[in-house]
Design an enzyme around this catalytic site. Structure first.
Site, PDB file in Angstrom:
ATOM      1  N   GLU A   1      93.647 138.057  58.782  1.00 46.68           N
ATOM      2  CA  GLU A   1      93.098 139.419  58.839  1.00 46.68           C
ATOM      3  C   GLU A   1      93.938 140.398  58.020  1.00 46.68           C
ATOM      4  OE1 GLU A   1      91.540 140.820  62.580  1.00 46.68           O
ATOM      5  OE2 GLU A   1      92.249 142.859  62.176  1.00 46.68           O
TER       6      GLU A   1
ATOM      7  N   ASP B   1      98.869 138.746  64.098  1.00 44.56           N
ATOM      8  CA  ASP B   1      98.898 139.606  65.286  1.00 44.56           C
ATOM      9  C   ASP B   1     100.072 140.584  65.195  1.00 44.56           C
ATOM     10  OD1 ASP B   1      96.860 137.894  66.777  1.00 44.56           O
ATOM     11  OD2 ASP B   1      98.466 136.456  66.430  1.00 44.56           O
TER      12      ASP B   1
HETATM   13  O1  TRH Z   1      99.167 134.613  59.422  1.00 44.95           O
HETATM   14  P1  TRH Z   1      97.716 134.752  59.636  1.00 44.95           P
HETATM   15  O2  TRH Z   1      96.923 133.519  59.606  1.00 44.95           O
HETATM   16  O3  TRH Z   1      97.556 135.506  60.990  1.00 44.95           O
HETATM   17  C1  TRH Z   1      96.513 135.654  61.905  1.00 44.95           C
HETATM   18  C2  TRH Z   1      96.813 134.880  63.145  1.00 44.95           C
HETATM   19  O4  TRH Z   1      96.553 133.512  62.933  1.00 44.95           O
HETATM   20  C3  TRH Z   1      95.979 135.403  64.244  1.00 44.95           C
HETATM   21  O5  TRH Z   1      96.093 134.639  65.406  1.00 44.95           O
HETATM   22  C4  TRH Z   1      94.560 135.531  63.824  1.00 44.95           C
HETATM   23  O6  TRH Z   1      93.898 136.137  64.841  1.00 44.95           O
HETATM   24  C5  TRH Z   1      94.473 136.364  62.586  1.00 44.95           C
HETATM   25  O7  TRH Z   1      95.246 135.780  61.545  1.00 44.95           O
HETATM   26  C6  TRH Z   1      93.073 136.554  62.121  1.00 44.95           C
HETATM   27  O8  TRH Z   1      97.102 135.742  58.524  1.00 44.95           O
HETATM   28  P2  TRH Z   1      97.248 137.321  58.278  1.00 44.95           P
HETATM   29  O9  TRH Z   1      96.443 138.057  59.285  1.00 44.95           O
HETATM   30  O10 TRH Z   1      96.909 137.531  56.904  1.00 44.95           O
HETATM   31  O11 TRH Z   1      98.764 137.637  58.502  1.00 44.95           O
HETATM   32  C7  TRH Z   1      99.751 137.311  57.577  1.00 44.95           C
HETATM   33  C8  TRH Z   1     100.827 138.362  57.574  1.00 44.95           C
HETATM   34  O12 TRH Z   1     101.945 137.895  56.836  1.00 44.95           O
HETATM   35  C9  TRH Z   1     100.398 139.664  56.921  1.00 44.95           C
HETATM   36  O13 TRH Z   1     100.932 140.760  57.648  1.00 44.95           O
HETATM   37  C10 TRH Z   1     101.045 139.598  55.547  1.00 44.95           C
HETATM   38  C11 TRH Z   1     102.296 138.874  55.872  1.00 44.95           C
HETATM   39  N1  TRH Z   1     102.995 138.203  54.771  1.00 44.95           N
HETATM   40  C12 TRH Z   1     104.258 138.622  54.439  1.00 44.95           C
HETATM   41  O14 TRH Z   1     104.775 139.584  55.020  1.00 44.95           O
HETATM   42  N2  TRH Z   1     104.935 137.977  53.455  1.00 44.95           N
HETATM   43  C13 TRH Z   1     104.407 136.937  52.776  1.00 44.95           C
HETATM   44  O15 TRH Z   1     105.075 136.375  51.886  1.00 44.95           O
HETATM   45  C14 TRH Z   1     103.091 136.521  53.118  1.00 44.95           C
HETATM   46  C15 TRH Z   1     102.476 135.374  52.362  1.00 44.95           C
HETATM   47  C16 TRH Z   1     102.413 137.161  54.125  1.00 44.95           C
END
Ligand code: TRH
Length: 399
Positions: free
Chosen positions: A287, A32
């Site tokens: 996402e 989010d």
């Molecule tokens: O973390 P997520 O599972 O996030 C979300 C939330 O759960 C939300 O409620 C839900 O609605 C949505 O998923 C679908 O997965 P996401 O979306 O991939 O977000 C991870 C973020 O973390 C993304 O911006 C990339 C970042 N990231 C880093 O900045 N550094 C890292 O080392 C990693 C592994 C990820």
């Protein structure tokens, strides 16, 4: 969702700088905040807009973006005014465009102020990303609300009839430069103390918990060399159990047969992009990382966010139906099976081995998909156009 006749919109007004308030409620994890941040940053950097991002969990954003002060009420990062969204809302001037991300409830007092505003205010709900076909029909629709207020649904997506994907204007050029330079890749990996054997397959692993992970790791131990890069997160518990260690620590490396595992730190968002660009195969989730894996141009697996009513299975199939068209039939079938096994908790050995036997077709397919997606306007371009058009419609025109 209430609904809704799609109004025929008049042409955009001049390229005015609009003031935006983006509201984000962190439900869980990082997506989010990560998505709201990307949108805010791109609106400022690429569209010249004035943006405030209201976030109710600054520590989550601080994990993604260097320099964020978790306690500051008001701070400016990369031109975005970052505001703490506290439960006790204090009156604030209303912006021209108000974006609520993922149906978060914006403060009632702010809605009252929008209703009372003499200037037009455009209210948008930025929805979750889905490849389901109904999204095309709902993108841009207004929802009727009591009084004069009107809210529009802005749906990201993978086709021209949707709001597109978040993609920085120079992202693919940066990626190409990075992937074209062996030195950049080596430097990136070395910054995590990763020095893979030249022939090793590099895989990044950022997923939720995976019941069958142990079987997959057993398989990797026996096969050709694999270097598995695992940023700190929810999958670490499964990895610890398989390794038989109590707790992984950032920086640790383990060798098991032909598999080398690296416990990586959770990187800043921009650094995580580069990690994805380094790898031959990425395992991503949610996402935002799901979209970043697509922009890496490398094949990937999507661990989709689970929904109680199994709605995620429909979402997964809808995406596969589009994505796999970029691959040969056998390659697509292999990818599909591995994705389904991973997402249903099935054993992973067979589908992984089949996928590996198709590996020569994976990379070109991933590139074709990425190239095709990059032809669509990105979200920040589209949402600005939408806002400019929307703001010159009087509420009466929508009745
Ligand atoms: O973390 P997520 O599972 O996030 C979300 C939330 O759960 C939300 O409620 C839900 O609605 C949505 O998923 C679908 O997965 P996401 O979306 O991939 O977000 C991870 C973020 O973390 C993304 O911006 C990339 C970042 N990231 C880093 O900045 N550094 C890292 O080392 C990693 C592994 C990820």
């Amino acid at each position: 969702m209430a609904s809704l006749d799609s109004p025929s919109l008049p042409p955009p007004r001049a390229t005015a700088v609009l003031r935006w308030d983006i509201f984000c409620h962190v439900i869980d994890n990082y997506g989010d905040a990560g998505i709201a941040w990307r949108l805010a940053r791109q609106l400022v950097a690429e569209q010249g807009q004035q943006v405030q991002l209201w976030l109710d969990d600054l520590p989550v954003l601080a994990a993604l973006v260097p320099g964020v002060d978790e306690n500051a009420d008001r701070q400016c990062i990369d031109g975005v005014w970052l505001r703490q969204w506290l439960p006790d809302w204090q009156p604030e001037p209303v912006a021209d465009v108000v974006v609520e991300t993922f149906g978060c409830n914006i403060p009632a007092e702010y809605i009252d102020a929008m209703a009372a505003s003499e200037r037009p205010v455009l209210w948008l709900n930025l929805e979750y990303l889905s490849a389901e076909p109904w999204v095309e029909g709902c993108h841009g629709l207004p929802s009727k609300l009591p009084g004069n207020l009107q809210k529009y649904f802005f749906f990201p997506g993978f086709t021209d009839k949707t709001g597109g994907l978040l993609r920085e204007a120079d992202l693919l050029a940066q990626r190409d430069a990075f992937q074209g330079s062996k030195a950049e890749k080596i430097a990136c990996l070395q910054s995590y103390d990763v020095r893979p054997e030249p022939q090793a397959m590099l895989i990044s692993l950022f997923s939720y918990e995976v019941p069958a992970l142990a079987g997959w790791l057993d398989d990797l131990r026996e096969g050709e060399p694999v270097c598995l890069l695992i940023p700190q997160g929810r999958v670490w518990g499964d990895v610890e159990r398989w390794l038989g260690v109590e707790a992984l620590a950032v920086g640790e490396q383990y060798r098991r047969g032909s598999l080398t595992l690296h416990a990586l730190p959770f990187a800043a968002q921009d650094d995580y992009d580069r990690l994805l660009w380094c790898c031959d195969f990425n395992i991503v989730r949610g996402e935002d990382s799901f979209v970043r894996a697509q922009w890496s141009g490398r094949p990937f697996l999507w661990h989709i966010y689970r929904q109680d009513d199994d709605a995620h299975r429909v979402k997964l199939e809808a995406f596969l139906a589009l994505y796999l068209a970029s691959f040969s039939e056998t390659c697509g079938a292999a990818l599909r099976q591995f994705w389904l096994d991973w997402n249903t908790g099935a054993e992973l050995g067979d589908s992984w081995r089949t996928l590996r036997s198709e590996r020569t077709g994976l990379q070109p397919g991933a590139q074709r998909w990425c190239e095709a997606q990059s032809q669509h306007e990105n979200i920040s371009q589209q949402i600005v156009t939408f806002a400019r058009e929307g703001l010159i419609i009087a509420p009466a025109d929508l009745a």
